[in-house]
Design an enzyme around this catalytic site. Structure first.
Site: not given
Ligand code: UDX
Length: 430
Positions: A151, A257, A260
């Site tokens: 996923e 954070g 994942c």
């Molecule tokens: C992630 C992946 O995007 C997804 O494809 C996978 O299936 C699960 O892991 P998720 O953990 O829900 O999804 O969050 P995501 O939107 O990817 O953000 C992850 C972290 O990175 C968050 O803490 C977010 O704040 C941070 N982030 C994201 C940044 O610091 N900068 C960015 O430009 C993007």
């Protein structure tokens, strides 16, 4: 098609509900009978935009049901998706005991051909182990296929991502399984990438590690920007316009954070090590991520001089916007560090306050309204990128504070505007 989903966490519940919405008949299995009871009674164990409505709609339409019995799920379906947790082990490896347990349960109860699809994030070659396990524990020796179908859902956008995926990856080894998987995903009109099982498993870890790498890259650039007087957002826009790079995941922050990225990075480093490769690049991604929070803390203590007994308002507790998830949240870690330094925190999150309470307990004051957070504070911190924080009445916040200092860990506000409003404003890489 008749589908069972074993595990009703974020991934399982979204997957099952969206398959039902697409017209399939879905039975969701969870060993936690309290959760099953709650779902059967119309309650929701998690917050995910749009999910509750879809669950209600598909339950009433008779396409979605819940049960605590794996046997019932297996009997009623041809395809069984496994979406159980694969938590980290202390050494960074992956605990596959839930996965193995479900494979055994499926093996013990199946009496006709089944397709067993792994949706959980697992190390490469787990599919082989699942197949061996099923073979070993299925006394009837019935035929089955194992498929890997990782996923790529983002929390907070999971329903949207599931209904409109960039691509669907399926790793398999039989035509029969391929035909079934194509039928399952036909309603979603997305490109389907068919690979061998090992490649599909690897795609997941490689994708998440690359996205984490992108964030650490821009966070490292943010450090250079601060030291040189450049602006990281301008740099991100400038490099992101190159379609080979892309603008997404180039927002400097106090670090990534969630459930994942941190876990998948550690796991991928461990998998590489077991396969004989030292993935030093990914270790550096982790180091930069830790450094980012350290640097932000230092910014706060350098500005306040003494953090002890300072009243600090914190906007955001979730690991990112649109979710109530606080697992591995940089915002929570920041709060913990500030508490340790003796700060008095007033915290607010649009959705995650309840879950944060389980970690922070009574050590902070929970403020229900965003506009009240800054009251009598020596400083205000933005720790999560909730879009509503942009609507904060900054004039009112400034007036209600003892000192108008704002630390913006998500670059949500315009530095020039903040200066005009009379704030001492510190953000990331600008
Ligand atoms: C992630 C992946 O995007 C997804 O494809 C996978 O299936 C699960 O892991 P998720 O953990 O829900 O999804 O969050 P995501 O939107 O990817 O953000 C992850 C972290 O990175 C968050 O803490 C977010 O704040 C941070 N982030 C994201 C940044 O610091 N900068 C960015 O430009 C993007």
């Amino acid at each position: 098609m008749k589908i069972a989903i074993v595990g009703t966490g974020y991934v399982g519940l979204v997957t099952g509900t969206c398959f039902a919405e697409a017209g399939h008949h879905v039975i969701c299995v969870d060993s936690d009978s309290r959760k099953v009871n709650m779902l059967q009674a119309g309650g929701m164990p998690i917050y995910e935009p749009g999910l509750e409505e879809l669950v209600k709609k598909n339950v009433s339409a008779g396409r979605l049901a819940f049960t605590p019995s794996t046997q019932e799920g297996v009997e009623k379906s041809q395809i069984i998706f496994i979406a159980v947790p694969t938590p980290p082990l202390p050494d960074g490896g992956v605990d596959l005991s839930f996965m193995e347990g479900v494979a055994r349960e499926i093996a013990a109860t199946m009496t006709s051909y089944k397709i067993v699809v792994d949706k959980s994030t697992v190390p490469v070659r787990t599919g082989e182990k699942v197949a061996e396990t099923i073979k070993r524990y299925n006394k009837a020796k019935v035929e089955f296929d194992v498929v890997s179908n990782p996923e790529f859902l983002r929390e907070g956008f999971a329903v949207e991502d599931f209904m409109h995926p960039d691509r669907v990856v399926v790793g398999l080894a039989s035509r029969r399984a391929e035909a079934a998987m194509r039928e399952v995903y036909a309603p979603f009109k997305a490109p389907i990438i068919v690979t061998d099982i090992n490649s599909a498993e690897l795609i997941k870890h490689a994708a998440n590690s690359f996205l984490a790498l992108k964030i650490s890259y821009i966070n490292a650039i943010s450090l250079i920007c601060e030291a040189s007087g450049a602006n990281v957002q301008e740099v991100a826009n400038g490099i992101g316009m190159d379609t080979r790079i892309g603008r997404q995941f180039l927002d400097a922050s106090l670090g990534f954070g969630g459930s994942c990225f941190p876990k998948d990075l550690s796991a991928f480093i461990k998998i590489a090590e077991q396969l004989g490769y030292d993935f030093a690049l990914l270790k550096e991604v982790q180091r930069i991520n830790t450094l980012q929070l350290d640097r932000f803390m230092k910014k706060i203590s350098d500005t306040l001089w003494v953090v002890k007994d300072k009243r600090i308002g914190v906007l955001g507790l979730a690991f990112k916007q649109n979710t109530d998830d606080v697992r591995m949240s940089p915002a929570i870690e920041l709060c913990q560090r500030l508490i340790k330094e003796g700060a008095k925190l007033r915290v607010h999150d649009p959705k995650a306050a309840e879950k944060a309470k389980a970690i922070l307990g009574d050590a902070v004051t929970y403020v229900p309204r965003m506009d009240d957070v800054a009251l009598d504070c020596d400083a205000l911190v933005v720790a999560t990128e909730w879009p509503e924080f942009k609507k904060l009445d900054l004039e009112k916040a400034r007036k209600s504070m003892t000192h108008p200092i704002l630390f913006d860990g998500r670059n949500m506000f315009d530095p020039a505007e903040m200066e005009r409003l009379g704030f001492i404003y510190k953000s990331i890489g600008r």
